[in-house]
Each structure stands twice: as structure tokens, then as C-alpha cells.
Design an enzyme around this catalytic site. Structure first.
Site, PDB file in Angstrom:
ATOM      1  N   PRO A   1       0.843  -1.202   0.046  1.00  0.00           N
ATOM      2  CA  PRO A   1      -0.184  -0.170   0.142  1.00  0.00           C
ATOM      3  C   PRO A   1       0.949   1.237   0.069  1.00  0.00           C
ATOM      4  O   PRO A   1       0.252   2.294  -0.231  1.00  0.00           O
ATOM      5  CB  PRO A   1      -0.870  -0.095   1.273  1.00  0.00           C
ATOM      6  CG  PRO A   1      -0.115  -1.219   2.289  1.00  0.00           C
ATOM      7  CD  PRO A   1       0.554  -2.141   1.283  1.00  0.00           C
TER       8      PRO A   1
ATOM      9  N   GLU B   1       2.335  -7.907   8.686  1.00  0.00           N
ATOM     10  CA  GLU B   1       2.693  -6.370   8.574  1.00  0.00           C
ATOM     11  C   GLU B   1       3.460  -5.888   7.477  1.00  0.00           C
ATOM     12  O   GLU B   1       3.835  -4.693   7.064  1.00  0.00           O
ATOM     13  CB  GLU B   1       3.753  -6.054   9.833  1.00  0.00           C
ATOM     14  CG  GLU B   1       2.745  -6.060  11.185  1.00  0.00           C
ATOM     15  CD  GLU B   1       1.596  -5.118  10.995  1.00  0.00           C
ATOM     16  OE1 GLU B   1       1.603  -4.130  10.604  1.00  0.00           O
ATOM     17  OE2 GLU B   1       0.453  -5.659  11.607  1.00  0.00           O
TER      18      GLU B   1
ATOM     19  N   ARG C   1      -4.356  -7.425 -20.145  1.00  0.00           N
ATOM     20  CA  ARG C   1      -5.462  -7.067 -21.147  1.00  0.00           C
ATOM     21  C   ARG C   1      -4.639  -5.958 -22.235  1.00  0.00           C
ATOM     22  O   ARG C   1      -5.170  -5.818 -23.217  1.00  0.00           O
ATOM     23  CB  ARG C   1      -6.459  -6.015 -20.215  1.00  0.00           C
ATOM     24  CG  ARG C   1      -7.482  -6.592 -19.477  1.00  0.00           C
ATOM     25  CD  ARG C   1      -8.083  -5.593 -18.608  1.00  0.00           C
ATOM     26  NE  ARG C   1      -8.821  -4.858 -19.542  1.00  0.00           N
ATOM     27  CZ  ARG C   1     -10.086  -4.868 -20.113  1.00  0.00           C
ATOM     28  NH1 ARG C   1     -10.651  -5.911 -20.160  1.00  0.00           N
ATOM     29  NH2 ARG C   1     -10.378  -3.901 -21.134  1.00  0.00           N
TER      30      ARG C   1
ATOM     31  N   ASP D   1     -10.672   1.387 -24.412  1.00  0.00           N
ATOM     32  CA  ASP D   1     -10.991   1.526 -22.827  1.00  0.00           C
ATOM     33  C   ASP D   1     -10.515   2.865 -22.336  1.00  0.00           C
ATOM     34  O   ASP D   1      -9.897   3.529 -22.768  1.00  0.00           O
ATOM     35  CB  ASP D   1     -10.225   0.467 -22.031  1.00  0.00           C
ATOM     36  CG  ASP D   1     -10.976  -0.739 -22.296  1.00  0.00           C
ATOM     37  OD1 ASP D   1     -11.989  -0.769 -22.687  1.00  0.00           O
ATOM     38  OD2 ASP D   1     -10.089  -2.012 -21.951  1.00  0.00           O
TER      39      ASP D   1
HETATM   40  N1  SAH Z   1       1.422  -2.918   7.553  1.00  0.00           N
HETATM   41  C1  SAH Z   1       1.654  -2.516   6.323  1.00  0.00           C
HETATM   42  C2  SAH Z   1       0.514  -3.155   5.558  1.00  0.00           C
HETATM   43  C3  SAH Z   1       0.628  -4.453   5.204  1.00  0.00           C
HETATM   44  S1  SAH Z   1      -0.867  -5.377   4.693  1.00  0.00           S
HETATM   45  C4  SAH Z   1       1.474  -0.998   6.053  1.00  0.00           C
HETATM   46  O1  SAH Z   1       1.088  -0.339   6.870  1.00  0.00           O
HETATM   47  O2  SAH Z   1       2.149  -0.368   5.131  1.00  0.00           O
HETATM   48  C5  SAH Z   1      -0.135  -6.906   4.126  1.00  0.00           C
HETATM   49  C6  SAH Z   1       0.268  -6.875   2.786  1.00  0.00           C
HETATM   50  O3  SAH Z   1      -0.754  -6.772   2.027  1.00  0.00           O
HETATM   51  C7  SAH Z   1       1.240  -6.313   1.936  1.00  0.00           C
HETATM   52  O4  SAH Z   1       2.550  -6.735   2.494  1.00  0.00           O
HETATM   53  C8  SAH Z   1       1.043  -6.174   0.621  1.00  0.00           C
HETATM   54  O5  SAH Z   1       1.738  -7.085  -0.145  1.00  0.00           O
HETATM   55  C9  SAH Z   1      -0.447  -6.306   0.479  1.00  0.00           C
HETATM   56  N2  SAH Z   1      -1.341  -5.328   0.380  1.00  0.00           N
HETATM   57  C10 SAH Z   1      -2.177  -4.675   1.327  1.00  0.00           C
HETATM   58  N3  SAH Z   1      -2.833  -3.422   0.892  1.00  0.00           N
HETATM   59  C11 SAH Z   1      -2.284  -3.399  -0.487  1.00  0.00           C
HETATM   60  C12 SAH Z   1      -2.530  -2.328  -1.219  1.00  0.00           C
HETATM   61  N4  SAH Z   1      -3.574  -1.400  -1.276  1.00  0.00           N
HETATM   62  N5  SAH Z   1      -1.687  -2.627  -2.568  1.00  0.00           N
HETATM   63  C13 SAH Z   1      -0.965  -3.310  -2.727  1.00  0.00           C
HETATM   64  N6  SAH Z   1      -0.564  -4.214  -1.853  1.00  0.00           N
HETATM   65  C14 SAH Z   1      -1.239  -4.554  -0.455  1.00  0.00           C
END
Ligand code: SAH
Length: 246
Positions: free
Chosen positions: A75, A102, A140, A155
Site C-alpha cells: 500500500p 505487517e 489486457r 477503454d
Molecule cells: N503494515 C503495512 C500493510 C501490510 S498489508 C503498512 O501499513 O504499510 C499486508 C500485505 O498486503 C502487504 O505486504 C502487501 O503485499 C499487501 N497489500 C495490502 N494492501 C495493499 C494495497 N493497497 N496495494 C498493494 N498491496 C497491498
């Protein structure tokens, strides 16, 4: 993963456009419990994915198939959009790392990963769904992956505009009639109508995108019509251009 076996990716795999290898990071864990996570240094809740299995997996795969981008789904990464998907669609191959808990040990991010990609400003529990989103967005865009001859070129985002509205049979549903032009058989008129509708909805929903578009002469004519006919405030840059060309 069942989704890969049912979606557009399945077709792309069957016709040899892409291939997908799913790897379980546990296969690279060296202890007898196949441990891939551990508690964070410094304390606090949650678990962190250990670096050794991630490095071992990526290094082994790259030794077999060659160097390639190593994408971490996180994220905290750059938000996925059309341009990023298009960029990755030019690569021969890539490795996608999915986190859990995490997330991954920081040394993975610093010394193994080449690209960090997010699918949006929200947090999911693992990288599996984000990686499917990325794979489908990229697939795609590959030549031949979509059945239609124009593929994804019309698209939303591909041309810079959101796509025009679609209608199918019946021509009248309840009291709602399909726009006459679409049943007229006049392809040129249909194309012009679609371009104008694409402009109207982009200006209404995503004026930020509208501002980035390079205007063709036909766009300038269409935009003048829109500014006469519709209650839409044109972004200043566009208003300036169409006024300047009168
Ligand atoms: N503690 C981290 C979040 C971990 S979520 C933080 O606060 O940044 C656990 C896993 O889910 C991440 O390692 C990632 O691979 C995936 N993930 C969760 N949300 C995501 C998103 N919006 N985009 C891409 N990968 C995501």
C-alpha cells in the site's frame, strides 16, 4: 489460484501470450517448520516476513529465467494506473512479491525489489488480490489478449479520456430509448458522438484527466459544442485553447 483459471488470464495462458508460475515462499524456508515470518525487532504487534526465503526464491528464479523487475505489492507503493500497467506490459517477465501480516522485512524492499506498486489507498491482508489486479491490468494490454480487434485501445484511460457510454438490445427498455444515432448505421456519426460523449463524461467525472489530453482539431470543434450545449465548466487550460482558436 482459481481466478487465473477463469479470467482473461486463462485465455492468455492457453494461447501462449503469458505464462504464470505460482510459487509458495514456504518452499524456500530452511527450517523444519517452513517459517517465513517472525516478530518485529523493537517490539510491537504483528509479524514480519523474513528476508532469507524471499531472497532465496527470487535469486533462484532469476538464475533459471534471467534478470527481471521484482515488483513488491504494497500500500506504500506507487498507485497502479494505466501508464504503469503499460510500462510493465513491455517487460518480458516480472516477479511479483506478495506480503502478508505487517509486510516484508525492510531489507527486501531496499535490496531486492525494483518496483513498489499499490492498488489504492486502503489496506488488504495480503498481496494476492493486489497481484491479480496487476496481472490482469497488464495482460489486457498485451496484443491478442482481448478478443476484440481493437483490444483495450478504446477503454477508459487508454486514449486519456473515459470511455463513451455503451448500449445494447433492447432499443427501448421501460421508457428509456437508445440514442438514435447509435441505431442509424452511420459509423462516422457514431464515432463523432462517442468522442463527444467521452469528452462530456471525462469533463464531468474526471476534469483532472481532461486537462492532460492533447487536443486534435476535431476535439476543439467538439469542445466548443460542449461549452455551448452543456452545463460544464471547462478546465481553464482547455477553455483558453478553444477560445484562442475561434
Ligand atoms: N503494515 C503495512 C500493510 C501490510 S498489508 C503498512 O501499513 O504499510 C499486508 C500485505 O498486503 C502487504 O505486504 C502487501 O503485499 C499487501 N497489500 C495490502 N494492501 C495493499 C494495497 N493497497 N496495494 C498493494 N498491496 C497491498
Amino acid at each position: 489460484m482459481p481466478y487465473i483459471e477463469t479470467s482473461i488470464m486463462h485465455r492468455a495462458i492457453s494461447s501462449g501470450i503469458i505464462s504464470v508460475n505460482l510459487n509458495n515462499i514456504r518452499d524456500w524456508a530452511t527450517d523444519k517448520h517452513h517459517t517465513t515470518d517472525d516478530t518485529p525487532f523493537g517490539g510491537g504487534g504483528g509479524m514480519v516476513m523474513k528476508p532469507e526465503p524471499m531472497f532465496a526464491a527470487v535469486e533462484e528464479i532469476q538464475q533459471e529465467s534471467g534478470e527481471c523487475p521484482v515488483v513488491l505489492m504494497t500500500p506504500q507503493g506507487k498507485q497502479l494506473n494505466h501508464a504503469a500497467a503499460l510500462g510493465l506490459s513491455k517487460m518480458d517477465r516480472m516477479i511479483i512479491l506478495c506480503g502478508r501480516y505487517e509486510g516484508v522485512d525492510e531489507r527486501v524492499r531496499l535490496h531486492l525489489v525494483t518496483d513498489e506498486i499499490s492498488i489504492g489507498d486502503y489496506v488488504l491482508s495480503g498481496g494476492e488480490l493486489p497481484s491479480l489486479v496487476l496481472m490482469e491490468a497488464v495482460t489486457r494490454l498485451l496484443p491478442g489478449a482481448l478478443g476484440a480487434p481493437n483490444g483495450a485501445s478504446e477503454d477508459s484511460f487508454a486514449s486519456g479520456l473515459l470511455e463513451y457510454p455503451h448500449y445494447t438490445r433492447p432499443a427501448i427498455y421501460r421508457d428509456w430509448k437508445v440514442p438514435d444515432i447509435l441505431t442509424s448505421g452511420n459509423h462516422q456519426a457514431v464515432n463523432r458522438w462517442r468522442r463527444k460523449q467521452a469528452w462530456i463524461r471525462t469533463l464531468r467525472k474526471r476534469p483532472d484527466l481532461a486537462e492532460l489530453i492533447k487536443l486534435d482539431p476535431i476535439d476543439i470543434i467538439i469542445l466548443r459544442e460542449i461549452s455551448r450545449e452543456e452545463e460544464i465548466t471547462l478546465p481553464a487550460t482547455i477553455a483558453h485553447i478553444i477560445e484562442g482558436n475561434t
